[in-house]
Design an enzyme around this catalytic site. Structure first.
Site, PDB file in Angstrom:
ATOM      1  N   ARG A 138      82.984  10.194  22.856  1.00 38.81           N
ATOM      2  CA  ARG A 138      81.822   9.198  22.653  1.00 38.81           C
ATOM      3  C   ARG A 138      81.684   7.964  21.620  1.00 38.81           C
ATOM      4  O   ARG A 138      81.040   6.907  21.972  1.00 38.81           O
ATOM      5  CB  ARG A 138      80.442   9.990  22.312  1.00 38.81           C
ATOM      6  CG  ARG A 138      80.142  11.092  23.520  1.00 38.81           C
ATOM      7  CD  ARG A 138      79.291  12.368  23.125  1.00 38.81           C
ATOM      8  NE  ARG A 138      77.999  12.033  22.561  1.00 38.81           N
ATOM      9  CZ  ARG A 138      77.227  12.816  21.623  1.00 38.81           C
ATOM     10  NH1 ARG A 138      77.954  14.159  21.565  1.00 38.81           N
ATOM     11  NH2 ARG A 138      76.246  12.602  21.079  1.00 38.81           N
ATOM     12  N   ARG A 196      72.293   0.216  25.924  1.00 39.80           N
ATOM     13  CA  ARG A 196      73.487   0.760  25.019  1.00 39.80           C
ATOM     14  C   ARG A 196      74.682  -0.300  25.450  1.00 39.80           C
ATOM     15  O   ARG A 196      75.868   0.333  25.383  1.00 39.80           O
ATOM     16  CB  ARG A 196      73.805   2.037  25.651  1.00 39.80           C
ATOM     17  CG  ARG A 196      74.088   3.189  24.600  1.00 39.80           C
ATOM     18  CD  ARG A 196      74.044   4.509  25.240  1.00 39.80           C
ATOM     19  NE  ARG A 196      73.166   5.306  24.935  1.00 39.80           N
ATOM     20  CZ  ARG A 196      73.248   6.405  24.181  1.00 39.80           C
ATOM     21  NH1 ARG A 196      74.369   7.052  23.738  1.00 39.80           N
ATOM     22  NH2 ARG A 196      72.164   7.166  24.292  1.00 39.80           N
ATOM     23  N   LYS A 254      69.615   8.668  15.193  1.00 39.58           N
ATOM     24  CA  LYS A 254      68.712   7.859  15.942  1.00 39.58           C
ATOM     25  C   LYS A 254      67.553   8.860  16.360  1.00 39.58           C
ATOM     26  O   LYS A 254      66.421   8.564  16.094  1.00 39.58           O
ATOM     27  CB  LYS A 254      69.363   7.437  17.295  1.00 39.58           C
ATOM     28  CG  LYS A 254      70.306   6.421  16.999  1.00 39.58           C
ATOM     29  CD  LYS A 254      70.976   5.846  18.321  1.00 39.58           C
ATOM     30  CE  LYS A 254      71.688   6.979  19.123  1.00 39.58           C
ATOM     31  NZ  LYS A 254      72.911   7.426  18.497  1.00 39.58           N
ATOM     32  N   ARG A 278      75.359  20.377  15.323  1.00 43.52           N
ATOM     33  CA  ARG A 278      73.780  20.343  15.899  1.00 43.52           C
ATOM     34  C   ARG A 278      73.762  21.431  16.965  1.00 43.52           C
ATOM     35  O   ARG A 278      74.524  21.719  17.646  1.00 43.52           O
ATOM     36  CB  ARG A 278      73.710  19.136  16.621  1.00 43.52           C
ATOM     37  CG  ARG A 278      72.514  19.022  17.479  1.00 43.52           C
ATOM     38  CD  ARG A 278      72.189  17.541  18.012  1.00 43.52           C
ATOM     39  NE  ARG A 278      73.032  17.041  18.636  1.00 43.52           N
ATOM     40  CZ  ARG A 278      73.001  15.475  19.212  1.00 43.52           C
ATOM     41  NH1 ARG A 278      72.296  14.702  18.579  1.00 43.52           N
ATOM     42  NH2 ARG A 278      74.347  15.182  19.785  1.00 43.52           N
ATOM     43  N   ARG A 292      74.977  21.288  22.763  1.00 43.80           N
ATOM     44  CA  ARG A 292      74.926  20.428  23.945  1.00 43.80           C
ATOM     45  C   ARG A 292      76.426  20.250  24.287  1.00 43.80           C
ATOM     46  O   ARG A 292      77.384  20.201  23.502  1.00 43.80           O
ATOM     47  CB  ARG A 292      74.631  18.932  23.296  1.00 43.80           C
ATOM     48  CG  ARG A 292      73.174  18.954  23.541  1.00 43.80           C
ATOM     49  CD  ARG A 292      72.651  17.362  23.017  1.00 43.80           C
ATOM     50  NE  ARG A 292      73.255  16.205  23.112  1.00 43.80           N
ATOM     51  CZ  ARG A 292      73.047  15.011  22.828  1.00 43.80           C
ATOM     52  NH1 ARG A 292      71.846  14.833  22.118  1.00 43.80           N
ATOM     53  NH2 ARG A 292      73.837  13.950  22.960  1.00 43.80           N
TER      54      ARG A 292
HETATM   55  P1  AP5 Z   1      70.755  13.040  16.103  1.00 48.47           P
HETATM   56  O1  AP5 Z   1      69.397  12.512  15.385  1.00 48.47           O
HETATM   57  O2  AP5 Z   1      70.422  14.147  16.974  1.00 48.47           O
HETATM   58  O3  AP5 Z   1      71.702  12.035  16.208  1.00 48.47           O
HETATM   59  P2  AP5 Z   1      71.645  10.658  17.216  1.00 48.47           P
HETATM   60  O4  AP5 Z   1      71.931   9.742  16.590  1.00 48.47           O
HETATM   61  O5  AP5 Z   1      70.521  10.658  18.094  1.00 48.47           O
HETATM   62  O6  AP5 Z   1      72.739  11.277  18.185  1.00 48.47           O
HETATM   63  P3  AP5 Z   1      72.894  11.627  19.729  1.00 48.47           P
HETATM   64  O7  AP5 Z   1      74.192  12.299  19.705  1.00 48.47           O
HETATM   65  O8  AP5 Z   1      71.953  12.187  20.077  1.00 48.47           O
HETATM   66  O9  AP5 Z   1      73.283  10.271  20.462  1.00 48.47           O
HETATM   67  P4  AP5 Z   1      73.922   9.846  21.604  1.00 48.47           P
HETATM   68  O10 AP5 Z   1      73.418   8.321  21.535  1.00 48.47           O
HETATM   69  O11 AP5 Z   1      75.400  10.316  21.542  1.00 48.47           O
HETATM   70  O12 AP5 Z   1      73.358  10.788  22.607  1.00 48.47           O
HETATM   71  P5  AP5 Z   1      72.042  10.619  23.656  1.00 48.47           P
HETATM   72  O13 AP5 Z   1      71.567  12.156  23.807  1.00 48.47           O
HETATM   73  O14 AP5 Z   1      71.282   9.468  23.261  1.00 48.47           O
HETATM   74  O15 AP5 Z   1      71.305  13.548  14.705  1.00 48.47           O
HETATM   75  C1  AP5 Z   1      72.610  14.317  14.894  1.00 48.47           C
HETATM   76  C2  AP5 Z   1      72.748  15.761  14.002  1.00 48.47           C
HETATM   77  O16 AP5 Z   1      72.619  15.539  12.406  1.00 48.47           O
HETATM   78  C3  AP5 Z   1      71.459  16.603  14.076  1.00 48.47           C
HETATM   79  O17 AP5 Z   1      71.748  17.947  14.060  1.00 48.47           O
HETATM   80  C4  AP5 Z   1      70.532  16.252  12.908  1.00 48.47           C
HETATM   81  O18 AP5 Z   1      69.647  17.235  12.604  1.00 48.47           O
HETATM   82  C5  AP5 Z   1      71.398  15.720  11.792  1.00 48.47           C
HETATM   83  N1  AP5 Z   1      71.176  14.736  11.124  1.00 48.47           N
HETATM   84  C6  AP5 Z   1      70.428  13.578  11.615  1.00 48.47           C
HETATM   85  N2  AP5 Z   1      70.379  12.916  10.481  1.00 48.47           N
HETATM   86  C7  AP5 Z   1      70.705  13.296   9.386  1.00 48.47           C
HETATM   87  C8  AP5 Z   1      70.849  12.870   8.024  1.00 48.47           C
HETATM   88  N3  AP5 Z   1      70.386  11.683   7.534  1.00 48.47           N
HETATM   89  N4  AP5 Z   1      71.261  14.076   7.033  1.00 48.47           N
HETATM   90  C9  AP5 Z   1      71.752  15.208   7.520  1.00 48.47           C
HETATM   91  N5  AP5 Z   1      71.632  15.516   8.773  1.00 48.47           N
HETATM   92  C10 AP5 Z   1      71.197  14.731   9.894  1.00 48.47           C
HETATM   93  O19 AP5 Z   1      72.918  10.467  24.829  1.00 48.47           O
HETATM   94  C11 AP5 Z   1      73.565  11.587  25.604  1.00 48.47           C
HETATM   95  C12 AP5 Z   1      74.257  10.892  26.648  1.00 48.47           C
HETATM   96  O20 AP5 Z   1      73.499  10.467  27.807  1.00 48.47           O
HETATM   97  C13 AP5 Z   1      75.295   9.756  26.545  1.00 48.47           C
HETATM   98  O21 AP5 Z   1      76.464   9.939  26.193  1.00 48.47           O
HETATM   99  C14 AP5 Z   1      75.292   9.178  28.178  1.00 48.47           C
HETATM  100  O22 AP5 Z   1      76.056   9.721  28.749  1.00 48.47           O
HETATM  101  C15 AP5 Z   1      73.692   9.330  28.633  1.00 48.47           C
HETATM  102  N6  AP5 Z   1      72.995   8.087  28.289  1.00 48.47           N
HETATM  103  C16 AP5 Z   1      71.708   8.152  27.373  1.00 48.47           C
HETATM  104  N7  AP5 Z   1      71.547   6.956  27.266  1.00 48.47           N
HETATM  105  C17 AP5 Z   1      72.140   5.988  28.079  1.00 48.47           C
HETATM  106  C18 AP5 Z   1      72.135   4.601  28.323  1.00 48.47           C
HETATM  107  N8  AP5 Z   1      71.365   3.746  27.802  1.00 48.47           N
HETATM  108  N9  AP5 Z   1      73.043   4.109  29.297  1.00 48.47           N
HETATM  109  C19 AP5 Z   1      73.895   4.984  29.761  1.00 48.47           C
HETATM  110  N10 AP5 Z   1      74.060   6.459  29.601  1.00 48.47           N
HETATM  111  C20 AP5 Z   1      73.120   6.781  28.613  1.00 48.47           C
END
Ligand code: AP5
Length: 221
Positions: A174, A92, A17, A131, A163
């Protein structure tokens, strides 16, 4: 808040994402709003919200709806989002999605695209455990697919870190939280105009090309 394009991107942890949202926002010229980054920033700055959110985030749970909705409405109300945005990580839960609809209705606008990334659990776990990010500039690397030029070091000179929620047991938690709380959003949105699904297992550039092409051909904004 009447012009521009408004999009959200959905998908399990590790679906790409953040990676896709950065590319797409640049290409179509809207503000990328990363909800996870907003939460991490508040935790780092030890704000009242950050202190409450920290225990949820590090264990891989969602921050309660009433807390996150307030902070995201504040972000979306800022001038830099007035001409469109790409929301990454919000909504979410169905409660958050309904709150977002109400907020946008109140501004006389609606979502133009709902982008949904699909990925296998195996790929997600592999990506997240390799990552690394730079706490200084926020840049994201991957030891397998996008390694830094100098091991352990960002191009800005910052020292790369893992992280806390990218540890194997937290990743699995997660995933479970995603299935229970966030996957129902697919049913919530799938009948809407502008709902698009993509295979997030493919190489990053291929995925962003497909998404940008679909947005341009869709004609919603
Ligand atoms: P990346 O692009 O970082 O993946 P992502 O889908 O953004 O994954 P996240 O782990 O950031 O999402 P998440 O939803 O769990 O966490 P968030 O930070 O939003 O890619 C991952 C890795 O793969 C990277 O190393 C990248 O380089 C690699 N990659 C990507 N695409 C690739 C490809 N096509 N090919 C090869 N490699 C690739 O949230 C964290 C926490 O915050 C949550 O757990 C929660 O506690 C809180 N939070 C955030 N939003 C909310 C909400 N709306 N409500 C409640 N709590 C929330």
């Amino acid at each position: 808040m009447a012009n521009g394009c408004r999009l959200i991107i959905l998908g399990p942890p590790g679906a790409g994402k953040g990676t896709q949202a950065r590319q797409i926002a640049l290409k179509i010229g809207v503000k990328h709003v990363d909800c996870g980054q907003v939460v991490r920033g508040e935790v780092t700055n030890e704000t009242e919200f950050g202190r409450k959110a920290k225990e949820y985030m590090v264990s891989g749970r969602l921050v309660p709806d009433e807390l996150i909705i307030g902070i995201m409405h504040k972000c979306l109300g800022q001038e830099e989002c007035a001409d469109g945005f790409l929301l990454d990580g919000f909504p979410r839960t169905v409660v958050q999605a309904k709150a977002l609809d109400e907020f946008l209705d109140g501004c006389g606008v609606h979502l133009d695209y709902i982008i949904c990334l699909e990925i296998t659990e195996e790929t997600a776990v592999k990506r997240l455990s390799s990552r690394r990010y730079c706490p200084k500039c926020g840049r994201v690397y991957n030891l397998l697919t996008m390694p830094p030029k100098v091991p352990g070091q960002c191009e800005c000179g910052g020292k790369l870190e893992q992280r806390p929620d990218d540890m194997p047991e937290t990743i699995l938690n997660r995933m479970k939280v995603y299935e229970k709380e966030t996957a129902p959003l697919i049913d919530f949105y799938s009948d809407r105009d502008g709902y698009l699904e993509f295979d997030g297992n493919k190489p990053g550039e291929e995925v962003s090309d497909e998404i940008v092409r679909a947005i341009r051909e869709g004609g919603n904004c």
